[in-house]
Design a protein around this motif. Structure first.
Motif, PDB file in Angstrom:
ATOM      1  N   TYR A 170       0.825  -1.211   0.000  1.00 53.07           N
ATOM      2  CA  TYR A 170       0.000   0.000   0.000  1.00 53.07           C
ATOM      3  C   TYR A 170       0.859   1.261   0.000  1.00 53.07           C
ATOM      4  O   TYR A 170       1.951   1.289   0.570  1.00 53.07           O
ATOM      5  N   ASN A 171       0.332   2.291  -0.659  1.00 55.21           N
ATOM      6  CA  ASN A 171       0.813   3.660  -0.518  1.00 55.21           C
ATOM      7  C   ASN A 171      -0.209   4.433   0.304  1.00 55.21           C
ATOM      8  O   ASN A 171      -1.415   4.383   0.009  1.00 55.21           O
ATOM      9  N   ASN A 172       0.245   5.153   1.305  1.00 52.96           N
ATOM     10  CA  ASN A 172      -0.628   6.001   2.106  1.00 52.96           C
ATOM     11  C   ASN A 172      -0.290   7.460   1.824  1.00 52.96           C
ATOM     12  O   ASN A 172       0.844   7.897   2.017  1.00 52.96           O
ATOM     13  N   ILE A 173      -1.278   8.192   1.347  1.00 54.29           N
ATOM     14  CA  ILE A 173      -1.092   9.565   0.895  1.00 54.29           C
ATOM     15  C   ILE A 173      -1.482  10.542   1.999  1.00 54.29           C
ATOM     16  O   ILE A 173      -2.543  10.412   2.615  1.00 54.29           O
ATOM     17  N   SER A 174      -0.621  11.523   2.271  1.00 50.29           N
ATOM     18  CA  SER A 174      -0.998  12.589   3.197  1.00 50.29           C
ATOM     19  C   SER A 174      -2.217  13.336   2.661  1.00 50.29           C
ATOM     20  O   SER A 174      -2.395  13.467   1.439  1.00 50.29           O
ATOM     21  N   ALA A 175      -3.059  13.828   3.565  1.00 53.62           N
ATOM     22  CA  ALA A 175      -4.243  14.577   3.152  1.00 53.62           C
ATOM     23  C   ALA A 175      -3.828  15.743   2.260  1.00 53.62           C
ATOM     24  O   ALA A 175      -2.918  16.500   2.592  1.00 53.62           O
ATOM     25  N   GLN A 176      -4.499  15.857   1.135  1.00 49.77           N
ATOM     26  CA  GLN A 176      -4.192  16.914   0.184  1.00 49.77           C
ATOM     27  C   GLN A 176      -5.215  18.039   0.276  1.00 49.77           C
ATOM     28  O   GLN A 176      -6.420  17.823   0.127  1.00 49.77           O
ATOM     29  N   LEU A 177      -4.696  19.231   0.527  1.00 46.32           N
ATOM     30  CA  LEU A 177      -5.510  20.440   0.523  1.00 46.32           C
ATOM     31  C   LEU A 177      -5.570  20.995  -0.897  1.00 46.32           C
ATOM     32  O   LEU A 177      -4.729  20.665  -1.734  1.00 46.32           O
ATOM     33  N   PRO A 178      -6.531  21.877  -1.177  1.00 44.31           N
ATOM     34  CA  PRO A 178      -6.629  22.469  -2.517  1.00 44.31           C
ATOM     35  C   PRO A 178      -5.615  23.593  -2.710  1.00 44.31           C
ATOM     36  O   PRO A 178      -5.960  24.758  -2.948  1.00 44.31           O
ATOM     37  N   VAL A 179      -4.346  23.221  -2.605  1.00 47.07           N
ATOM     38  CA  VAL A 179      -3.258  24.191  -2.672  1.00 47.07           C
ATOM     39  C   VAL A 179      -2.675  24.218  -4.079  1.00 47.07           C
ATOM     40  O   VAL A 179      -2.372  23.163  -4.650  1.00 47.07           O
ATOM     41  N   ASP A 180      -2.526  25.401  -4.619  1.00 46.68           N
ATOM     42  CA  ASP A 180      -1.867  25.590  -5.907  1.00 46.68           C
ATOM     43  C   ASP A 180      -0.371  25.356  -5.718  1.00 46.68           C
ATOM     44  O   ASP A 180       0.255  25.999  -4.878  1.00 46.68           O
ATOM     45  N   ASN A 181       0.188  24.443  -6.484  1.00 44.54           N
ATOM     46  CA  ASN A 181       1.589  24.087  -6.307  1.00 44.54           C
ATOM     47  C   ASN A 181       2.525  25.243  -6.624  1.00 44.54           C
ATOM     48  O   ASN A 181       3.627  25.335  -6.080  1.00 44.54           O
ATOM     49  N   ASP A 182       2.114  26.147  -7.493  1.00 47.16           N
ATOM     50  CA  ASP A 182       2.977  27.268  -7.870  1.00 47.16           C
ATOM     51  C   ASP A 182       3.020  28.354  -6.802  1.00 47.16           C
ATOM     52  O   ASP A 182       4.057  28.966  -6.561  1.00 47.16           O
ATOM     53  N   THR A 183       1.886  28.592  -6.150  1.00 46.62           N
ATOM     54  CA  THR A 183       1.810  29.694  -5.183  1.00 46.62           C
ATOM     55  C   THR A 183       1.921  29.222  -3.739  1.00 46.62           C
ATOM     56  O   THR A 183       2.240  30.015  -2.849  1.00 46.62           O
ATOM     57  N   GLY A 184       1.617  27.945  -3.482  1.00 43.76           N
ATOM     58  CA  GLY A 184       1.600  27.459  -2.113  1.00 43.76           C
ATOM     59  C   GLY A 184       0.389  27.917  -1.329  1.00 43.76           C
ATOM     60  O   GLY A 184       0.329  27.744  -0.110  1.00 43.76           O
ATOM     61  N   GLU A 185      -0.598  28.470  -2.015  1.00 45.76           N
ATOM     62  CA  GLU A 185      -1.797  28.985  -1.363  1.00 45.76           C
ATOM     63  C   GLU A 185      -3.032  28.217  -1.834  1.00 45.76           C
ATOM     64  O   GLU A 185      -3.029  27.587  -2.894  1.00 45.76           O
ATOM     65  N   ILE A 186      -4.099  28.299  -1.016  1.00 45.68           N
ATOM     66  CA  ILE A 186      -5.384  27.737  -1.442  1.00 45.68           C
ATOM     67  C   ILE A 186      -5.813  28.439  -2.728  1.00 45.68           C
ATOM     68  O   ILE A 186      -5.719  29.666  -2.845  1.00 45.68           O
ATOM     69  N   ILE A 187      -6.271  27.665  -3.697  1.00 44.31           N
ATOM     70  CA  ILE A 187      -6.653  28.257  -4.973  1.00 44.31           C
ATOM     71  C   ILE A 187      -7.895  29.129  -4.816  1.00 44.31           C
ATOM     72  O   ILE A 187      -8.689  28.961  -3.889  1.00 44.31           O
ATOM     73  N   THR A 188      -8.067  30.058  -5.709  1.00 41.63           N
ATOM     74  CA  THR A 188      -9.287  30.856  -5.733  1.00 41.63           C
ATOM     75  C   THR A 188     -10.409  30.022  -6.340  1.00 41.63           C
ATOM     76  O   THR A 188     -10.171  29.125  -7.145  1.00 41.63           O
ATOM     77  N   ILE A 268      -8.657  15.874   0.975  1.00 35.25           N
ATOM     78  CA  ILE A 268      -8.856  14.484   0.571  1.00 35.25           C
ATOM     79  C   ILE A 268      -7.577  13.696   0.826  1.00 35.25           C
ATOM     80  O   ILE A 268      -6.484  14.130   0.449  1.00 35.25           O
ATOM     81  N   ASP A 269      -7.712  12.541   1.490  1.00 37.95           N
ATOM     82  CA  ASP A 269      -6.573  11.627   1.554  1.00 37.95           C
ATOM     83  C   ASP A 269      -6.951  10.300   0.912  1.00 37.95           C
ATOM     84  O   ASP A 269      -8.134  10.034   0.643  1.00 37.95           O
ATOM     85  N   ALA A 270      -5.947   9.488   0.633  1.00 40.79           N
ATOM     86  CA  ALA A 270      -6.183   8.280  -0.144  1.00 40.79           C
ATOM     87  C   ALA A 270      -5.284   7.140   0.300  1.00 40.79           C
ATOM     88  O   ALA A 270      -4.158   7.357   0.762  1.00 40.79           O
ATOM     89  N   VAL A 271      -5.804   5.926   0.151  1.00 40.34           N
ATOM     90  CA  VAL A 271      -5.037   4.697   0.328  1.00 40.34           C
ATOM     91  C   VAL A 271      -4.973   4.033  -1.041  1.00 40.34           C
ATOM     92  O   VAL A 271      -6.004   3.849  -1.708  1.00 40.34           O
ATOM     93  N   VAL A 272      -3.764   3.676  -1.465  1.00 44.23           N
ATOM     94  CA  VAL A 272      -3.545   3.259  -2.842  1.00 44.23           C
ATOM     95  C   VAL A 272      -2.844   1.905  -2.890  1.00 44.23           C
ATOM     96  O   VAL A 272      -1.929   1.645  -2.106  1.00 44.23           O
ATOM     97  N   SER A 273      -3.269   1.051  -3.802  1.00 43.29           N
ATOM     98  CA  SER A 273      -2.622  -0.248  -3.969  1.00 43.29           C
ATOM     99  C   SER A 273      -1.205  -0.070  -4.496  1.00 43.29           C
ATOM    100  O   SER A 273      -0.898   0.893  -5.193  1.00 43.29           O
ATOM    101  N   HIS A 274      -0.336  -1.010  -4.127  1.00 46.09           N
ATOM    102  CA  HIS A 274       1.067  -0.935  -4.504  1.00 46.09           C
ATOM    103  C   HIS A 274       1.508  -2.347  -4.872  1.00 46.09           C
ATOM    104  O   HIS A 274       2.081  -3.072  -4.073  1.00 46.09           O
TER     105      HIS A 274
END
Length: 420
Positions: A170-188, A268-274
């Motif tokens: 399994y891969n365990n993914i940290s909870a992902q916020l709606p953050v824009d990768n370029d700005t590091g901020e929550i998207i508009t 959103i976080d996710a559990v993924v098959s590996h």
């Protein structure tokens, strides 16, 4: 069902005990740790009413449990932190982070943080954990497995947690916020745009480790406003069309958050098959395991989630509401009746894949009223005859369909999912 591999439940006097759960339940190559409240082990009382002090106590209790089974904190793969609703979640997170990293000597676990309306014992926070179990459980032989951490430049990075940690299958993914990768901020934008951004971040993390999005087995969505779920589902369904792989969508649980980091509307976080595993000696695709999704007519169905998705040694169940599968409506009745219906639905799902309730290794319960916990426990314990699963209980401000309770479960799968 193959009965050769046994789950192993343990309790230690070095950490607080709970009559409704085991402190740790090991099965195959994972240990699931029950949510730890900030209780003094000697007195069983809450420690000082201070977020930093209580966070320290939660981690000390987890450490005691981990060490009691001859592991250490570097074996922790994933931490979930539930905060009691406060005026400023960011201040609480900063206070936690002042002591958090010192408990881990290697790289940090993946992490999810969500604020909820109430916690048992009126605590300010609680934490549960999942740890690696390289030695497996009887009669598995020790395998030379390693943790594999990964971060990609294509998704937001955080100093307090890696984006994903793989161990075993399994891969365990940290909870992902709606953050824009370029700005590091929550998207508009509104909840649709934020949903899309969360899923794009998960997709980028998976693509970097050469795993397609349709190999996700479980999704957990924490949402600020339950009324936004129709908009979330519109976006969500476009990422998980049921024709993607074997005609299934992931198992899924929705939790209403009182607040989320950075003022987000959802995470959103996710559990993924590996499939290739993380053995230091195995070659890629050596295990030939497949995902097995299943729905039964004896429990409520949803077009947006599969009742249970099995991969390798675990079944991940969607959160179950107290719905009568014959009417597809919430049953009439009090918390005891609704608890029984949730558990009957879980039992029907578990039995549909040739398992029994004592194969459950971890349970998470959401309650509309945290004061209902004693009534819940009376019903809950009657569904298990062996050692109780590890467990987490939180109070939330709302539950889908105006239910009083929702329950999700992870179930051992001794027979695995080999390629047929």
């Amino acid at each position: 069902m193959n009965n050769d591999i046994k789950k192993v439940s343990k309790n230690t006097d070095s950490a607080p005990k709970n009559v409704a759960s085991s402190q740790t339940v090991a099965f195959s190559h994972y240990n699931y740790i029950s949510a730890q409240l900030p209780l003094n082990t000697t007195t069983n009382d809450l420690v000082a009413n201070n977020i930093r002090v209580q966070a320290t106590q939660c981690l000390k209790n987890i450490k005691s449990i981990v060490e009691s089974i001859e592991h250490d904190m570097n074996d922790v793969l994933k931490i979930k932190i539930y905060l009691k609703e406060t005026a400023n979640i960011e201040n609480d997170i900063k206070a936690i982070d002042t002591i958090y990293a010192a408990f881990f000597q290697g790289y940090l676990p993946t992490r999810t943080i969500v604020a909820v309306s109430a916690l048992p014992r009126d605590a300010l926070l609680q934490m549960d954990a999942m740890i690696s179990n390289e030695e497996g459980v009887h009669p598995q032989a020790t395998d030379e497995m390693v943790k594999v951490k990964n971060d990609t430049e294509k998704a937001p990075k955080r100093s307090v947690s890696p984006q994903t940690i793989a161990f075993s299958h399994y891969n365990n993914i940290s909870a992902q916020l709606p953050v824009d990768n370029d700005t590091g901020e929550i998207i508009t934008g509104g909840v649709k745009e934020q949903t899309r951004q969360c899923l794009e971040n998960i997709k980028a993390i998976l693509e970097d480790i050469e795993v397609p999005l349709h190999e996700v087995v479980k999704i957990n969505i924490a949402i600020k406003n339950l009324s936004d779920m129709a908009d979330v589902d519109e976006v969500y369904s476009s990422y998980f069309p049921d024709s993607a792989s074997g005609g299934y969508v992931p198992a899924r649980t929705i939790m209403v958050a009182s607040s989320l980091p950075m003022g987000a509307l959802l995470q959103i976080d996710a559990v993924v098959s590996h499939e290739d595993g993380t053995s230091s000696t195995a070659t890629e695709k050596d295990y030939d395991t497949v995902i097995k999704a299943n729905n039964t007519d004896h429990a409520p169905k949803s077009s947006l989630s599969t009742q249970t998705v099995a991969f390798s040694d675990y079944n991940h169940l969607s959160g179950q509401l107290p719905i009568d599968p014959k009417t597809d409506k919430i049953i009439d009745g009090d918390i005891s009746a609704q608890t029984k219906q949730c558990l009957e639905n879980i039992k029907a799902i578990v039995e549909s894949v040739d398992h029994v309730m004592d194969d459950v290794v971890k349970v998470t319960i959401q309650l509309k009223n945290i004061e209902d916990i004693d009534a819940v426990n009376e019903v809950y314990t009657s569904f298990f005859h062996d050692d109780l699963p590890a467990r987490t209980v939180v109070g939330v401000s709302a539950i889908p369909m105006d239910a009083l309770i929702q329950i999700e479960a992870i179930v051992s799968n001794a027979e695995g999912t080999p390629l047929e």
